[in-house]
Scaffold this motif. Structure first.
Motif, PDB file in Angstrom:
ATOM      1  N   PRO A 144      -3.328 -10.313   6.018  1.00  0.00           N
ATOM      2  CA  PRO A 144      -4.528 -10.082   6.835  1.00  0.00           C
ATOM      3  C   PRO A 144      -4.320 -10.373   8.309  1.00  0.00           C
ATOM      4  N   LEU A 145      -3.477 -11.346   8.615  1.00  0.00           N
ATOM      5  CA  LEU A 145      -3.197 -11.661  10.010  1.00  0.00           C
ATOM      6  C   LEU A 145      -2.383 -10.551  10.666  1.00  0.00           C
ATOM      7  N   LEU A 146      -1.450  -9.976   9.918  1.00  0.00           N
ATOM      8  CA  LEU A 146      -0.677  -8.851  10.451  1.00  0.00           C
ATOM      9  C   LEU A 146      -1.586  -7.664  10.750  1.00  0.00           C
ATOM     10  N   GLU A 147      -2.526  -7.403   9.879  1.00  0.00           N
ATOM     11  CA  GLU A 147      -3.457  -6.309  10.113  1.00  0.00           C
ATOM     12  C   GLU A 147      -4.334  -6.588  11.332  1.00  0.00           C
ATOM     13  N   SER A 185       4.250  -2.710  15.126  1.00  0.00           N
ATOM     14  CA  SER A 185       3.302  -1.946  14.315  1.00  0.00           C
ATOM     15  C   SER A 185       4.000  -1.289  13.131  1.00  0.00           C
ATOM     16  N   ALA A 186       5.238  -0.814  13.344  1.00  0.00           N
ATOM     17  CA  ALA A 186       5.985  -0.215  12.231  1.00  0.00           C
ATOM     18  C   ALA A 186       6.296  -1.248  11.158  1.00  0.00           C
ATOM     19  N   THR A 192       2.503  -4.142   4.946  1.00  0.00           N
ATOM     20  CA  THR A 192       1.139  -4.095   4.410  1.00  0.00           C
ATOM     21  C   THR A 192       0.706  -2.722   3.921  1.00  0.00           C
ATOM     22  N   GLY A 193       1.404  -1.654   4.356  1.00  0.00           N
ATOM     23  CA  GLY A 193       0.956  -0.303   4.027  1.00  0.00           C
ATOM     24  C   GLY A 193      -0.251   0.130   4.833  1.00  0.00           C
ATOM     25  N   ALA A 197      -1.710   0.742  11.139  1.00  0.00           N
ATOM     26  CA  ALA A 197      -0.403   0.394  11.697  1.00  0.00           C
ATOM     27  C   ALA A 197       0.480   1.635  11.792  1.00  0.00           C
ATOM     28  N   GLU A 198       0.444   2.490  10.777  1.00  0.00           N
ATOM     29  CA  GLU A 198       1.233   3.724  10.817  1.00  0.00           C
ATOM     30  C   GLU A 198       0.750   4.630  11.938  1.00  0.00           C
TER      31      GLU A 198
END
Length: 365
Positions: A144-147, A185-186, A192-193, A197-198
């Motif tokens: 969740p932090l990465l998102e 972002s990659a 996370t999929g 980010a993609e």
């Protein structure tokens, strides 16, 4: 080529310097950094030396003791980078417990900082991009932090003030600019999929490629408004952008990015001293750093000219070092001896993922 003869001499010089610092009582100054501990442990595997294991543990404890005065998320000297390096060490149970406790505290700090948007900078060296390698290493609980990092990067955009370059325009280097955000972002997409980010990685890649130059001596400037030939380096210039495109292309499966990276890498491999901007042997923007970049590009793209260029720049780094002497370099990761030593040890497989916060790996290579 000097590598086979002079590389072991350089590694021993670094090790002996660290032991001399320990003997002099400098255990709370420049010695107490995780990169020094990781280098010493790697050298001990290569050439065992009495006293290495207790010194490594002492450095780790001394480094943890300095955490209150270190920045939270800076990969280079900050808590996040130090914990990533400590994660590569073989430590006793008590030292491991101390490291994990600090990692838990840092993850909690990251949660609060990201939730309330308290990190003003955006780049790898000082900002939210620099949080990504640490959060990925934290695993499932940090997703969740990465998102949230991607949400903030999307909101700030490529024209945000943190990406401004001192020469004017938008910064085009991994260290402080858009390429760092592209890789971040990659990697978040890989971890996370996340569709956002993609999408963001595609947007940032398009922005970078829009500023690719033809016939100017280098494919990119230091910024979108820079003129002249940019340097060869990890932090800025063609190699910096090329690595970002290669990593992002492999992670997202974007073949266009991989093809562009190959073209830029091949052109950069033909460059030698003219316009290279090389003045020192360090990892950030020196000879060994260029060699490191070409090694990474060869691993990612399987390009023989990149392998040959890496050998050339390693040889140049050794020559520069032995001309200037040990005292010409400090004990910082990016500009000094520990980064050089870890790079050389990694080429023999003695240390791994020492560079995980430099955004030059796609998780597989």
């Amino acid at each position: 080529m000097r590598t086979n003869i002079d590389q072991p001499r350089l590694l021993r010089d670094i090790r002996d310097l660290l032991f001399r610092l320990a003997a002099s009582g400098d255990l709370n100054g420049t010695l107490c950094n995780a990169e020094n501990a990781l280098f010493l442990q790697g050298m001990h595997r290569l050439e065992p030396r009495a006293g290495t294991t207790p010194l490594v543990e002492y450095i780790v404890r001394g480094t943890l003791a300095t955490f209150p005065r270190r920045p939270l998320f800076c990969p280079f000297g900050g808590r996040a980078g130090q914990l990533l390096l400590m994660g590569q060490l073989e430590l006793g149970s008590e030292a491991k417990r101390m490291v994990r406790a600090q990692a838990g505290e840092l993850a909690a700090s990251a949660d609060a900082a990201l939730r309330d948007d308290l990190v003003p900078e955006t780049d790898l060296v000082n900002g939210i991009v620099g949080m990504v390698p640490f959060l990925i290493a934290e695993g499932e609980l940090a997703k969740p932090l990465l998102e949230r990092v991607v949400e903030l990067l999307s909101a700030r955009g490529t024209k945000a003030l943190p990406f401004r370059h001192e020469e004017g325009g938008i910064d085009l280097g991994i260290a402080h600019g858009v390429p760092g955000a592209l890789v971040a972002s990659a990697l978040v997409f890989q971890a996370t999929g996340s569709g956002e980010a993609e999408r963001l990685s595609s947007e940032l890649a398009d922005f970078i490629l829009h500023h690719r130059r033809v016939g100017s001596g280098s494919s990119f400037g230091n910024s979108t408004q820079s003129v002249g030939i940019s340097r060869l380096a990890w932090c800025y210039g063609d190699l910096s952008v090329c690595l970002a495109l290669a990593v992002a292309g492999r992670v997202t499966g974007h073949t266009g990015l991989i093809q562009a990276a190959k073209e830029i890498a091949l052109a950069a491999a033909d460059r030698r001293f003219a316009g290279s901007g090389v003045e020192d042997p360090g990892i950030c923007h020196g000879s060994f750093g260029i060699a490191y970049c070409f090694d990474r590009l060869n691993d990612l793209l399987e390009l023989e000219p990149a392998e040959e260029a890496a050998e050339f720049w390693r040889d140049h780094g050794l020559k520069t070092y032995f001309q200037a002497g040990l005292g010409s370099l400090d004990l910082t990761f990016l500009d000094g001896l520990p980064g050089i030593g870890l790079y050389l040890l990694s080429r023999s497989g003695i240390v791994e993922k020492w560079d995980s916060f430099m955004l030059t790996r796609d998780g597989a290579r």
